[in-house]
Design an enzyme around this catalytic site. Structure first.
Site, short mmCIF file in Angstrom:
data_model
loop_
_atom_site.label_atom_id
_atom_site.label_comp_id
_atom_site.label_asym_id
_atom_site.label_seq_id
_atom_site.Cartn_x
_atom_site.Cartn_y
_atom_site.Cartn_z
N ARG A 125 12.61 -16.42 37.43
CA ARG A 125 13.15 -17.28 36.35
C ARG A 125 12.21 -17.44 35.17
NH1 ARG A 125 15.11 -20.17 40.99
NH2 ARG A 125 17.38 -19.89 41.18
N LYS A 146 12.23 -11.91 21.17
CA LYS A 146 13.46 -11.22 21.55
C LYS A 146 13.12 -10.12 22.54
CE LYS A 146 16.73 -11.57 17.69
NZ LYS A 146 17.48 -10.76 16.71
N GLU A 188 10.09 -1.16 9.14
CA GLU A 188 10.13 -2.60 9.41
C GLU A 188 9.16 -3.36 8.50
OE1 GLU A 188 12.29 -4.20 11.08
OE2 GLU A 188 12.96 -3.06 12.82
N LYS A 230 7.88 -12.68 9.35
CA LYS A 230 8.68 -12.88 10.57
C LYS A 230 8.31 -14.18 11.27
CE LYS A 230 10.67 -10.75 14.58
NZ LYS A 230 10.93 -9.50 15.32
N GLU A 240 17.96 -17.65 16.65
CA GLU A 240 18.91 -17.00 15.75
C GLU A 240 20.21 -17.77 15.61
OE1 GLU A 240 20.74 -12.58 15.23
OE2 GLU A 240 18.64 -12.66 15.83
N ARG A 244 17.21 -16.80 11.13
CA ARG A 244 16.61 -15.63 11.79
C ARG A 244 17.49 -14.39 11.68
NH1 ARG A 244 13.22 -15.20 17.47
NH2 ARG A 244 13.03 -12.94 17.43
N ASN A 248 17.80 -9.11 10.39
CA ASN A 248 18.61 -7.99 10.83
C ASN A 248 19.07 -7.09 9.69
OD1 ASN A 248 18.57 -8.72 13.62
ND2 ASN A 248 20.12 -10.28 13.21
N HIS A 251 20.22 -3.53 10.40
CA HIS A 251 20.27 -3.31 11.84
C HIS A 251 21.67 -3.09 12.40
CE1 HIS A 251 16.09 -4.34 11.61
NE2 HIS A 251 15.93 -4.28 12.90
N HIS A 255 21.74 0.11 14.52
CA HIS A 255 21.99 0.09 15.96
C HIS A 255 23.20 0.96 16.32
CE1 HIS A 255 19.71 -3.94 16.81
NE2 HIS A 255 18.91 -2.93 16.56
N HIS A 268 14.25 4.26 15.94
CA HIS A 268 14.71 2.97 15.44
C HIS A 268 14.41 2.79 13.95
CE1 HIS A 268 15.84 -1.24 15.50
NE2 HIS A 268 14.65 -1.57 14.98
#
Length: 366
Positions: A125, A146, A188, A230, A240, A244, A248, A251, A255, A268
């Site tokens: 957990r 993330k 990035e 960031k 997010e 936030r 993206n 992205h 993606h 990427h």
């Protein structure tokens, strides 16, 4: 170069980002400063390429400081962010005797960080983890918590928010990167300027030649400024719910390109570079952005040897369908991050799908 540091401000979950040359030798001291005791058992997750260069060094300095450190080595590449590899690392963590006081160290690029972080988020957990990025691209993914693995139908659809204890960025590792990976990382870096800091974009243009050659002082400054953008956004919106999402930019397009090519054609950074150009073109077409933003976006990305036009390996219709499966859609409707000006972006909802297809078709025909 001098060591740079900054903090991601998240109350009790705040953590430092330490940037400097030769920091791998200082990992035990930095771990202890971050609260990871030398009595803790550690599992280093890395890929086969990074392991050859840095695993023995890291394991030796950790063991010399009293840490019990085992390792899990995965295949390099996005394909390792899978359920099967995740299960394998879980098994290795159990067999290594990790408990709730243990920590997982992510030694590598974004794939390693995402995967190792998701293991840490879900093992018993949730246990501590530490980001040890070795790529320029990972200056983005290592910050913000993330963590995720991929599903065949989409990137990062299985994941969590799980903040690291510390990010330790040894810039010496960047000098061993292939130039294609250097370029991917700069995508990035440029993105952070495009979303929040026009003066940073100006600086990246002025210093492109030296940065491309990985000038140590300038590189440290570029990473620090990108991380600062960031960190400020993450500190304001950790999970997010609002601001936030601005991170993206490019992205949703990117993606989709990655998923449709099974993560084997574009890396990427390349996919995001093309995605940012498409976002700029869409923004101009609907009158959302100032004229010339597409040309400026394309110019700065080309300075870092990044692709800026349609990859051509999939149809616009297939890309649109993949975009609609992206986790950033709302009620099945596309929500794209679009630039209004250099250094200023917004989330725009309900963009006409036919317009998006038209822009992509123009890229195919160009």
């Amino acid at each position: 170069m001098t060591t740079e540091s900054l903090t991601v401000e998240l109350g009790e979950r705040s953590y430092p980002i330490v940037i400097g040359n030769g920091l791998l030798q200082q990992v035990p001291k930095l771990l202890q400063e971050a609260g990871v005791s030398s009595t803790s058992s550690l599992l280093i997750v890395t890929d086969e390429n990074v392991a050859v260069r840095y695993l023995t060094l890291l394991r030796d300095v950790l063991r010399a400081a009293g840490y019990k450190a085992s390792a899990s080595v995965i295949a390099a590449g996005e394909q390792s962010k899978s359920l099967s590899v995740y299960e394998r690392i879980m098994t290795e963590a159990i067999e290594a005797g990790l408990d709730r006081k243990s920590a997982i160290l992510a030694l590598g690029g974004g794939v390693v960080g995402d995967l190792a972080g998701f293991v840490a988020a879900t093992y018993m957990r949730g246990i501590d983890f530490v980001q040890l990025p070795t790529t320029l691209l990972a200056h983005d993914s290592s910050v913000g918590g993330k963590v995720a693995i991929n599903h065949p139908l989409g990137k990062n659809l299985i994941g969590a928010f799980h903040q690291p204890r510390v990010v330790i960025y040894d810039t010496a590792a960047l000098h061993s990167l292939p130039k294609r990976e250097v370029a991917a990382g700069f995508a990035e870096v440029v993105k952070h300027g495009l979303i929040a800091d026009e003066s940073f974009v100006d600086w990246l243009e002025e210093n492109a030649a030296q940065l491309w050659e990985l000038d140590s002082e300038l590189l440290g400054k570029a990473i620090q400024r990108g991380c600062a953008v960031k960190a400020a956004i993450v500190s304001e919106d950790e999970t997010e719910q609002g601001k936030r999402a601005l991170l993206n930019l490019g992205h949703t397009f990117g993606h989709a390109f990655e998923a449709l090519s099974q993560y084997s054609v574009l890396n990427h950074g390349e996919a995001i570079s093309i995605g940012m150009c498409l976002a700029a073109k869409v923004a101009e077409r609907i009158g959302f952005a100032e004229k010339g933003i597409y040309a400026r976006t394309e110019r700065v990305l080309r300075l870092y040897h990044l692709p800026t036009s349609w990859p051509g390996n999939v149809t616009p219709e297939a890309v649109l369908e993949a975009m609609k499966r992206d986790k950033k859609t709302i009620g099945g409707k596309l929500a794209l991050v679009l630039p209004r000006a250099i250094g200023e972006v917004e989330v725009v909802k309900d963009i006409d799908e036919q317009l998006i297809l038209t822009v992509m078709r123009e890229e195919v025909e160009a």
